[in-house]
Motif scaffolding. Sequence first.
Motif, mmCIF file in Angstrom:
data_model
loop_
_atom_site.group_PDB
_atom_site.id
_atom_site.type_symbol
_atom_site.label_atom_id
_atom_site.label_comp_id
_atom_site.label_asym_id
_atom_site.label_seq_id
_atom_site.Cartn_x
_atom_site.Cartn_y
_atom_site.Cartn_z
ATOM 1 N N GLY A 1 14.687 -4.330 -3.369
ATOM 2 C CA GLY A 1 14.554 -2.736 -3.561
ATOM 3 C C GLY A 1 12.989 -2.524 -3.287
ATOM 4 O O GLY A 1 12.149 -3.353 -3.302
ATOM 5 N N SER A 2 13.021 -1.177 -2.739
ATOM 6 C CA SER A 2 11.690 -0.635 -2.617
ATOM 7 C C SER A 2 11.326 0.824 -3.132
ATOM 8 O O SER A 2 12.141 1.448 -3.501
ATOM 9 N N PHE A 3 10.099 0.461 -3.723
ATOM 10 C CA PHE A 3 9.568 1.719 -4.370
ATOM 11 C C PHE A 3 8.503 2.399 -4.020
ATOM 12 O O PHE A 3 7.506 1.520 -3.221
ATOM 13 N N SER A 4 8.123 3.678 -4.038
ATOM 14 C CA SER A 4 6.856 4.194 -3.859
ATOM 15 C C SER A 4 6.234 4.902 -4.924
ATOM 16 O O SER A 4 6.592 5.463 -6.100
ATOM 17 N N THR B 1 -0.056 5.656 -7.958
ATOM 18 C CA THR B 1 -1.330 5.216 -7.834
ATOM 19 C C THR B 1 -1.885 5.632 -6.771
ATOM 20 O O THR B 1 -2.946 4.931 -6.189
ATOM 21 N N GLY B 2 -1.916 6.795 -6.443
ATOM 22 C CA GLY B 2 -2.534 7.592 -5.355
ATOM 23 C C GLY B 2 -1.440 7.431 -4.104
ATOM 24 O O GLY B 2 -0.674 8.087 -3.847
ATOM 25 N N GLN B 3 -1.727 6.334 -3.523
ATOM 26 C CA GLN B 3 -0.775 5.780 -2.477
ATOM 27 C C GLN B 3 -0.415 4.450 -3.210
ATOM 28 O O GLN B 3 -1.152 3.787 -4.126
ATOM 29 N N ASN C 1 0.697 -1.104 0.050
ATOM 30 C CA ASN C 1 0.101 0.060 0.009
ATOM 31 C C ASN C 1 0.637 1.222 -0.223
ATOM 32 O O ASN C 1 0.279 2.294 -0.449
ATOM 33 N N ASN C 2 2.012 1.237 0.415
ATOM 34 C CA ASN C 2 2.869 2.510 0.110
ATOM 35 C C ASN C 2 4.456 2.095 0.187
ATOM 36 O O ASN C 2 4.611 0.882 0.583
ATOM 37 N N GLY C 3 5.333 3.071 0.136
ATOM 38 C CA GLY C 3 6.533 3.163 0.048
ATOM 39 C C GLY C 3 7.217 2.871 1.388
ATOM 40 O O GLY C 3 8.485 2.924 1.608
#
Length: 367
Positions: A180-183, A192-194, A60-62
Motif C-alpha cells: 500500500g502507498s500513502f502520501s 510532512t510538507g512532502q 520522499n513522496n507518494g
Amino acid sequence: MNKGTVQKINQMEPWLGEEEKRAMIEYLDSGGWLTEFEKTKEFERMIADYTGSKYAVTVNNGTISLIIALMALNIGYGDEVIVPDFTMIASANAVTIVGARPLLVDIDPSNLCLNLGKTKELISPRTKAIMYVNLNGRCHDMNETVALARRYNLYLIEDAAQSLGSRFMGKHLGTFGDIGSFSFSYPKVITTGQGGALVTDDDELYDRIKKIKDFGRPQSGVDYHETMGLNSKFTDLQAVIGIEQMKKLDWRVNRKKEMYRLFQQLLKDIEQIKFLPTNLEDCAPWFNDIILEQEGIRDELTRFLKERGIGIRPFYPAVHTQPPYAYIKGDFVNSEDVSKKGLWLPSSSFLTDEDIERVCRTVKAFF
Ligand SMILES: Cc1ncc(COP(=O)(O)O)c(C=O)c1O
C-alpha cells in the motif's frame, strides 16, 4: 480561518501548528539529526500501527512510493499494470517511469474507483499488477478486488495516497494488497510538507523496499549495491512533524466525516447536486466531492464560487486526456463524465461549521 479570518474559504490546512513548531525546535535543540534516523523509525512505527501493517517505510513522496512498490515487485519493461483512468496522474506516471505500460481502465461511477468488470477484459499474460486507487477514501468490496488479483495471479498495489484514516469493513485501506502507498504531501489528511510511505506485511518486500530507497544497498554507508535503487530517504525533521500530525489524525478523520455529513445535510435540497454513496463508518473523505449532473453547470458554479473567495477545485481530467497518455484509446465513458461534472468543495479540517454554512449558502444562491 481558525485565526478569525473567513475572507477566503479554501482547501488549505494551516498544518504547521504550534505543536509541530515546538517539536521541531525541541528536536534540534536536543542535537537531533536532519537525515533519516530514530524519529523516522518512530513515525514509521506509528503508521504501521495505525494502518495495522507489519511494516511501514517512509519515502520522499507518494509518487516515489508507487515507483518503489513497482520496482520491489520487479515490474518494468514489457509488463503491463492496470490503472484507473480517473486518478491523480502520479498513479499512471509511476507505471510509465519504471518502463511498464499502464492499461487504463474506466471507473465505477458509484465510487470513482477501478471498474472491476472492465479490468478482467484487459488482463493479458503481460499484465503483472493492478494498481487500485482508493480514491478519496472509497473503494469496492476489497475482498472482491483481492480475489480478482489472485485469480489472475496479479500483484495488488493500493494507491491509498488519499485514504489515510479510511477503511473497508474496519480494515485500513492500503493493507489489502501486496503493498500500500500513502502520501503526506500537502494538503493530505496528514502532511510532512512532502512525504510518503509504503506498507506491507511481507518480510521480503519490506527488505527490498528498504534497499531500493537507499541506492539498492543492504546497509547504509556500505558501497555494495545489491539491486537497482534510488535515494528516497526521509528526514528526521519531517518525521518530527509527522509524529505530531499522527497525534491529530483521529481528530482530523472525525472532523472530515462531520464536515461531509454537514455538506450533505445543507445541500440535500438541491436536486442538481449528487453525493456519492459514502459509508462514513469506514470512509473519511479527504475532499468533499459532489457531482453536478447538468452539463456545463460545474464550470459555471466553479466560477461563481471562486469569484466569491471560495476555494474549490474541479475533478482531475481523465488520465487518457492528458498529453502523455493520449496514445491510449478505449471506452472511458465514466471517467470522462465525472471529470466534467465533479467538484471538490472546500475540505480543510480547519473549516468551521459557520464556514461550511457560508459555502452552502453561496452554492444555494447560485442555484
Ligand atoms: C491518488 C494519488 N496518488 C499519488 C499521489 C502522489 O503523491 P505525492 O504528491 O506525494 O507525490 C497523489 C497526490 O495527490 C494522489 O492523489
